[in-house]
Design a protein around this motif. Structure first.
Motif, PDB file in Angstrom:
ATOM      1  N   TYR A  55       7.058  -0.064  -2.751  1.00  0.00           N
ATOM      2  CA  TYR A  55       7.086  -0.333  -1.314  1.00  0.00           C
ATOM      3  C   TYR A  55       7.188   0.955  -0.495  1.00  0.00           C
ATOM      4  N   ARG A  56       8.153   1.803  -0.840  1.00  0.00           N
ATOM      5  CA  ARG A  56       8.334   3.028  -0.050  1.00  0.00           C
ATOM      6  C   ARG A  56       7.192   4.005  -0.292  1.00  0.00           C
ATOM      7  N   GLU A  57       6.928   4.307  -1.524  1.00  0.00           N
ATOM      8  CA  GLU A  57       5.782   5.132  -1.902  1.00  0.00           C
ATOM      9  C   GLU A  57       5.492   4.895  -3.372  1.00  0.00           C
ATOM     10  N   HIS A  58       4.272   5.114  -3.756  1.00  0.00           N
ATOM     11  CA  HIS A  58       3.880   4.826  -5.125  1.00  0.00           C
ATOM     12  C   HIS A  58       4.321   5.970  -6.036  1.00  0.00           C
ATOM     13  N   ILE A 105      12.220 -10.564  -4.521  1.00  0.00           N
ATOM     14  CA  ILE A 105      11.954  -9.124  -4.395  1.00  0.00           C
ATOM     15  C   ILE A 105      12.971  -8.366  -5.239  1.00  0.00           C
ATOM     16  N   CYS A 106      12.481  -7.432  -6.044  1.00  0.00           N
ATOM     17  CA  CYS A 106      13.319  -6.636  -6.931  1.00  0.00           C
ATOM     18  C   CYS A 106      13.495  -5.225  -6.367  1.00  0.00           C
ATOM     19  N   GLY A 107      14.637  -4.619  -6.671  1.00  0.00           N
ATOM     20  CA  GLY A 107      14.878  -3.248  -6.255  1.00  0.00           C
ATOM     21  C   GLY A 107      13.856  -2.275  -6.799  1.00  0.00           C
ATOM     22  N   SER A 108      13.294  -2.552  -7.975  1.00  0.00           N
ATOM     23  CA  SER A 108      12.255  -1.679  -8.528  1.00  0.00           C
ATOM     24  C   SER A 108      10.995  -1.704  -7.666  1.00  0.00           C
ATOM     25  N   ASP A 109      10.679  -2.860  -7.086  1.00  0.00           N
ATOM     26  CA  ASP A 109       9.536  -2.933  -6.169  1.00  0.00           C
ATOM     27  C   ASP A 109       9.744  -2.012  -4.973  1.00  0.00           C
ATOM     28  N   LEU A 110      10.960  -2.015  -4.450  1.00  0.00           N
ATOM     29  CA  LEU A 110      11.279  -1.184  -3.291  1.00  0.00           C
ATOM     30  C   LEU A 110      11.225   0.290  -3.659  1.00  0.00           C
ATOM     31  N   ARG A 111      11.849   0.632  -4.781  1.00  0.00           N
ATOM     32  CA  ARG A 111      11.985   2.029  -5.189  1.00  0.00           C
ATOM     33  C   ARG A 111      10.648   2.664  -5.533  1.00  0.00           C
ATOM     34  N   ALA A 112       9.826   1.960  -6.285  1.00  0.00           N
ATOM     35  CA  ALA A 112       8.651   2.583  -6.876  1.00  0.00           C
ATOM     36  C   ALA A 112       7.316   2.165  -6.263  1.00  0.00           C
ATOM     37  N   PRO A 118       0.795  -1.228   0.000  1.00  0.00           N
ATOM     38  CA  PRO A 118       0.000   0.000   0.000  1.00  0.00           C
ATOM     39  C   PRO A 118       0.827   1.278   0.000  1.00  0.00           C
ATOM     40  N   GLY A 119       2.157   1.177   0.098  1.00  0.00           N
ATOM     41  CA  GLY A 119       3.015   2.360   0.186  1.00  0.00           C
ATOM     42  C   GLY A 119       3.400   2.632   1.628  1.00  0.00           C
ATOM     43  N   GLY A 120       4.263   3.622   1.822  1.00  0.00           N
ATOM     44  CA  GLY A 120       4.685   3.954   3.176  1.00  0.00           C
ATOM     45  C   GLY A 120       5.469   2.850   3.849  1.00  0.00           C
TER      46      GLY A 120
END
Length: 348
Positions: free
Chosen positions: A49-52, A40-47, A11-13
Motif C-alpha cells: 500500500y505505502r510503496e512496493h 486487510i493485513c499489516g503486510s499489505d500496508l507495509r509492503a 498501485p503504491g504511494g
C-alpha cells in the motif's frame, strides 16, 4: 452473476484503485468463490500500500489485492473433488506448486518453486466480488463461524496459532505479547484458550492496550516505557515462560527477549526490521529458544478452525471497522493509521 466485477488494486504511494474486470472462469482444479469477507493485513500496508517494497515472495504483481479471503463456492471447475457449490471456505493465501516437500507438509508459504503465487500479491486476491482459487487452497469454514471469522483466520489468527504451537504454550506458561495489533490480539485470545494463566500485553498505543483488555486478549496492559519493571513485578522477577513479538520492531523484539524467563521460548511473528540483541547475556546465558514463525500450514489452519468452533471463539471480535468494496480507499487509510483493530472489506 454478471460478466464483470469490481477489483481493488494497490498501485503504491498509499493509493487505492478500483477497476472493472471480467469475472473469472474456473479451470481444472479451480473453484470460483463469491467473496464473503476480505480483511486487510499489516503486510499489505507495509509492503504494497505505502510503496512496493517486496521482492521474491513479497513482490506485488499488480493483481487484485487482499490475501485474507473467505467465501462461498459458486462454480466448480473440472477435476475438483471434495468441494461443491454452496460450500463455505477459507482460502489459505499462498498457492504452492503442490509437489515439493513444503507443500506436501501443508506449508505452501515456504514453497520456493517459481509456480508459487500468493493471493493478493502474485495472483488475484479477495478484494473483489469473486475470487478464482485453487481447490487445494480452500479449507472448510465451520457453520459456527462467520465469513469475517474465516477471513481473520486466513492469515492473522492462523499466524498467531502457529507461533503459539511452536512455543507449545500451555497452562504452565505465562505469556508476554509485544505489539497488540490484530495479530497480537489473536495471540492473546488464543493463548488464553490454550491455558496461559497470565497474559501481559505491551504496546506504544494506549488505544490498542485498552482494546486488548476490553476483548479479554490480555490480563495486564503495559506501556513500553514501563514494560521491563512491570513484567518483573507481575512475574516475581522471573519473566514469562513464552514471549511473542508481533511488533516487527527491533526494539519490540529486544523487549520480548528481556521479558522471557530463563529457559523460556521467544517467538518472532512481526515482519520487518532487525533482530539485534546481545547474544551472550540475553540468549546464551539465559538458555532461551528463539522461534522464527511465518504464517502457518493448511493442516494447522484446519485444526484452528475446528478449535474456534469448539471454543465458541469468534475472530471477528478483533474487527473494528467494515467497509463496502467501493470504500476500499477509506478502509486502507484507516487501517494504515495504526491504532485500530482489524479492518474488513465486505464485497457482497
Amino acid at each position: 452473476m454478471g460478466e464483470t466485477m469490481t477489483g481493488v488494486y494497490l498501485p503504491g504511494g498509499s493509493a487505492v484503485r478500483l477497476a472493472s474486470v471480467p469475472v473469472p472462469v474456473p479451470g481444472p482444479g479451480q473453484v470460483l468463490l463469491r467473496v464473503g469477507a476480505s480483511t486487510i493485513c499489516g503486510s499489505d500496508l507495509r509492503a504494497i500500500y505505502r510503496e512496493h517494497l517486496g521482492a521474491g515472495p513479497e513482490a506485488y504483481q499488480d493483481v487484485i489485492a487482499g490475501h485474507e479471503p473467505a467465501g462461498t463456492v459458486v462454480e466448480v471447475g473440472p477435476q475438483v473433488r471434495g468441494l461443491a457449490v454452496d460450500d463455505r471456505v477459507v482460502v489459505y493465501h499462498i498457492s504452492g506448486c503442490g509437489r515439493c516437500a513444503d507443500c506436501r507438509l501443508g506449508y505452501q508459504i515456504s514453497c520456493t518453486s517459481p509456480e508459487r503465487a500468493a493471493y493478493g500479491w502474485q495472483r488475484d486476491g479477495g478484494h473483489a466480488e469473486f475470487l478464482l482459487a485453487q481447490a487445494r487452497d480452500c479449507l472448510p469454514l465451520p457453520p459456527e463461524l462467520s465469513m469475517v471469522d474465516g477471513a481473520c483466520v486466513a492469515c492473522g489468527f492462523g499466524t498467531a496459532y502457529e507461533g503459539l504451537c511452536r512455543a507449545a504454550v500451555s497452562g504452565a506458561d505465562r505469556l508476554l505479547v509485544v505489539g497488540l495489533g490484530p495479530v497480537g490480539q489473536a495471540v492473546g485470545l488464543l493463548g488464553g484458550r490454550l491455558g496461559a494463566p497470565l497474559r501481559i500485553g505491551v504496546d506504544v498505543s494506549e488505544r490498542r492496550l485498552a482494546a486488548a483488555l476490553e476483548l479479554g486478549a490480555i490480563d495486564h496492559a503495559v506501556t513500553v516505557d514501563e514494560a521491563d519493571d512491570a513484567i518483573a513485578e507481575l512475574t516475581g522477577g522471573a519473566g514469562c515462560e513464552v514471549a511473542v513479538d508481533c511488533s516487527g520492531a527491533t526494539a519490540g523484539r529486544s523487549l520480548a527477549v528481556r521479558g522471557t524467563a530463563r529457559r523460556g521460548r521467544v517467538v518472532l511473528l512481526g515482519e520487518g526490521a532487525r533482530f539485534d540483541v546481545e547474544a551472550s547475556p540475553l540468549l546464551l546465558h539465559r538458555q532461551l529458544t528463539v522461534h522464527g514463525s511465518w504464517v502457518t500450514s493448511t493442516h494447522r489452519m484446519a485444526e484452528l478452525l475446528g478449535l474456534l468452533a469448539r471454543w465458541q471463539l469468534h475472530p471477528e471480535i478483533v474487527v473494528t471497522d467494515r467497509f463496502a468494496l467501493a470504500d476500499a480507499g477509506t478502509a486502507y487509510r484507516l487501517a494504515d493509521a495504526g491504532d485500530r483493530g482489524k479492518v474488513a472489506i465486505i464485497p457482497n
